[in-house]
Design a protein around this motif. Structure first.
Motif, mmCIF file in Angstrom:
data_model
loop_
_atom_site.group_PDB
_atom_site.id
_atom_site.type_symbol
_atom_site.label_atom_id
_atom_site.label_comp_id
_atom_site.label_asym_id
_atom_site.label_seq_id
_atom_site.Cartn_x
_atom_site.Cartn_y
_atom_site.Cartn_z
ATOM 1 N N PRO A 110 0.783 -1.235 0.000
ATOM 2 C CA PRO A 110 0.000 0.000 0.000
ATOM 3 C C PRO A 110 0.815 1.286 0.000
ATOM 4 C CG PRO A 110 -1.021 -1.609 1.449
ATOM 5 C CD PRO A 110 0.291 -2.198 1.019
ATOM 6 N N ASP A 111 1.977 1.295 0.631
ATOM 7 C CA ASP A 111 2.760 2.529 0.663
ATOM 8 C C ASP A 111 3.250 2.952 -0.712
ATOM 9 O OD1 ASP A 111 2.514 3.450 3.217
ATOM 10 O OD2 ASP A 111 4.469 2.743 3.922
ATOM 11 N N PHE A 112 3.241 2.033 -1.692
ATOM 12 C CA PHE A 112 3.650 2.377 -3.058
ATOM 13 C C PHE A 112 2.455 2.673 -3.968
ATOM 14 C CE2 PHE A 112 7.309 -0.385 -1.716
ATOM 15 C CZ PHE A 112 8.225 0.640 -1.609
ATOM 16 N N MET A 113 1.263 2.672 -3.402
ATOM 17 C CA MET A 113 0.054 2.965 -4.159
ATOM 18 C C MET A 113 -0.318 4.444 -4.008
ATOM 19 S SD MET A 113 -0.766 -0.035 -5.330
ATOM 20 C CE MET A 113 0.033 -1.630 -5.071
ATOM 21 N N PRO B 113 10.997 9.286 1.375
ATOM 22 C CA PRO B 113 10.082 9.469 2.495
ATOM 23 C C PRO B 113 10.020 8.181 3.324
ATOM 24 C CG PRO B 113 9.042 10.043 0.391
ATOM 25 C CD PRO B 113 10.326 9.352 0.062
ATOM 26 N N ASP B 114 9.724 8.310 4.595
ATOM 27 C CA ASP B 114 9.545 7.104 5.417
ATOM 28 C C ASP B 114 8.459 6.237 4.779
ATOM 29 O OD1 ASP B 114 11.136 8.734 6.967
ATOM 30 O OD2 ASP B 114 10.075 8.282 8.837
ATOM 31 N N HIS B 115 8.748 4.966 4.543
ATOM 32 C CA HIS B 115 7.787 4.093 3.877
ATOM 33 C C HIS B 115 8.018 2.642 4.274
ATOM 34 C CE1 HIS B 115 11.357 3.795 1.307
ATOM 35 N NE2 HIS B 115 10.888 2.619 0.901
ATOM 36 N N CYS B 116 6.981 1.848 4.158
ATOM 37 C CA CYS B 116 7.048 0.404 4.432
ATOM 38 C C CYS B 116 7.759 0.125 5.749
ATOM 39 C CB CYS B 116 7.717 -0.332 3.278
ATOM 40 S SG CYS B 116 6.775 -0.258 1.742
ATOM 41 N N VAL B 117 7.359 0.867 6.776
ATOM 42 C CA VAL B 117 7.916 0.656 8.108
ATOM 43 C C VAL B 117 7.338 -0.639 8.678
ATOM 44 C CG1 VAL B 117 8.042 1.578 10.455
ATOM 45 C CG2 VAL B 117 8.298 3.109 8.481
ATOM 46 N N GLN B 118 8.192 -1.440 9.237
ATOM 47 C CA GLN B 118 7.801 -2.757 9.734
ATOM 48 C C GLN B 118 6.545 -2.694 10.603
ATOM 49 O OE1 GLN B 118 11.280 -4.176 11.792
ATOM 50 N NE2 GLN B 118 12.542 -4.187 9.950
ATOM 51 N N ASN B 119 5.632 -3.633 10.334
ATOM 52 C CA ASN B 119 4.407 -3.807 11.132
ATOM 53 C C ASN B 119 3.437 -2.636 11.044
ATOM 54 O OD1 ASN B 119 5.216 -6.413 12.253
ATOM 55 N ND2 ASN B 119 6.734 -5.236 13.405
ATOM 56 N N PRO C 134 0.428 -0.736 8.392
ATOM 57 C CA PRO C 134 -0.449 -1.138 7.285
ATOM 58 C C PRO C 134 0.166 -0.900 5.909
ATOM 59 C CG PRO C 134 -1.712 -0.010 8.969
ATOM 60 C CD PRO C 134 -0.279 0.138 9.357
ATOM 61 N N GLY C 135 0.949 0.168 5.764
ATOM 62 C CA GLY C 135 1.541 0.467 4.471
ATOM 63 C C GLY C 135 2.589 -0.531 4.028
ATOM 64 N N ALA C 136 3.102 -1.316 4.961
ATOM 65 C CA ALA C 136 4.126 -2.312 4.641
ATOM 66 C C ALA C 136 3.538 -3.683 4.329
ATOM 67 C CB ALA C 136 5.110 -2.432 5.797
ATOM 68 N N SER C 137 2.255 -3.867 4.535
ATOM 69 C CA SER C 137 1.646 -5.169 4.292
ATOM 70 C C SER C 137 1.592 -5.458 2.799
ATOM 71 C CB SER C 137 0.227 -5.207 4.873
ATOM 72 O OG SER C 137 -0.603 -4.266 4.212
ATOM 73 N N LEU C 138 1.503 -6.727 2.438
ATOM 74 C CA LEU C 138 1.222 -7.059 1.046
ATOM 75 C C LEU C 138 -0.199 -6.614 0.730
ATOM 76 C CD1 LEU C 138 2.859 -10.602 0.796
ATOM 77 C CD2 LEU C 138 3.784 -8.421 -0.003
ATOM 78 N N HIS C 139 -0.434 -6.162 -0.484
ATOM 79 C CA HIS C 139 -1.705 -5.513 -0.806
ATOM 80 C C HIS C 139 -2.886 -6.436 -0.504
ATOM 81 C CE1 HIS C 139 -4.776 -3.250 -2.862
ATOM 82 N NE2 HIS C 139 -3.930 -2.236 -2.929
ATOM 83 N N PRO C 140 -3.846 -5.957 0.269
ATOM 84 C CA PRO C 140 -4.939 -6.831 0.716
ATOM 85 C C PRO C 140 -5.926 -7.235 -0.369
ATOM 86 C CG PRO C 140 -5.310 -4.571 1.450
ATOM 87 C CD PRO C 140 -3.931 -4.612 0.870
ATOM 88 N N ALA C 141 -5.900 -6.589 -1.531
ATOM 89 C CA ALA C 141 -6.833 -6.942 -2.602
ATOM 90 C C ALA C 141 -6.316 -8.089 -3.470
ATOM 91 C CB ALA C 141 -7.125 -5.725 -3.472
ATOM 92 N N ILE C 142 -5.164 -8.627 -3.132
ATOM 93 C CA ILE C 142 -4.582 -9.739 -3.881
ATOM 94 C C ILE C 142 -4.649 -11.004 -3.041
ATOM 95 C CG2 ILE C 142 -2.416 -10.643 -4.843
ATOM 96 C CD1 ILE C 142 -1.684 -7.747 -5.558
#
Length: 211
Positions: free
Chosen positions: A14-17, A84-90, A92-100
């Protein structure tokens, strides 16, 4: 079934969306196509990489005084873009995309979790303080399972996808980019990316082809 080919899905998070901390242009548009491709189960091995940074990662502009996102510095003798700060461990933005539906994935490889080293490629980390690029172990994992060819999709086309497919080729795999299932940080980079792939002899293919 592609018996000797592996699918590598790079950082579909999500952080890359759009709306995310480090959004790729139209990054969300690849999600349905990746989900369809996974459901077809056309590859014997499927790998998903996951950016997984500690909060004080060295690639974050926020860890460097008076620096802003997208500035470049020299780190261990090599250019380093500050993000920018992104995909920080644990988070929501670091999770694998939930729509897949990720159930077809055989391996989830987390990268970028060393606070002192950035990691774009799924195969090797960026240059570290000792000057080398440590292996993630992915090449050996694939070879043990008989893979000699990879198809790469995900985000971002001009950074982590590009580095992953370039390393795959350098490590002896036949390599292809699923162009329609990638997106760049900015579209202005596409011509340079295409030329880099062409010069290297990396295939540019579409997911609608017979995979």
């Amino acid at each position: 079934m592609q018996n000797h080919a592996a699918l590598i899905l790079v950082d579909v998070q999500p952080d890359f969306m759009p709306g995310g901390a480090l959004a790729c242009q139209e990054g969300d548009t690849i999600v349905p196509g990746i989900d369809r491709l996974l459901r077809r189960r056309r590859f014997k091995q499927t790998v998903a990489t996951q950016d997984w940074h500690p909060r004080t990662h060295i690639s974050f502009a926020s860890t460097h005084a008076s620096k802003s996102p997208f500035q470049q510095i020299s780190l261990y003798g090599h250019p380093q873009t500050l993000w920018p700060d992104h995909c920080v461990q644990n988070t929501p933005g670091a999770s694998l995309h939930p729509a897949i539906d990720w159930s077809a994935v055989d391996l989830i490889l987390r990268k970028g979790n060393d606070p002192q080293v950035d990691s774009y490629s799924g195969f090797r980390e960026n240059h570290g303080p000792n000057g080398n690029r440590p292996s993630t172990g992915l090449a050996g994992w694939l070879r043990e399972r008989g893979a000699d060819e990879v198809y790469v999709a995900g985000l971002a086309r001009d950074v982590c996808v590009l580095w992953t497919v370039q390393d795959a080729l350098a490590l002896g795999f036949r390599a292809h980019v699923l162009w329609d299932l990638t997106r760049p940080v900015t579209a202005e980079s596409d011509q340079v990316t295409r030329e880099a792939l062409r010069i290297a002899g990396i295939g540019i293919v579409e997911s609608a082809e017979d995979l």
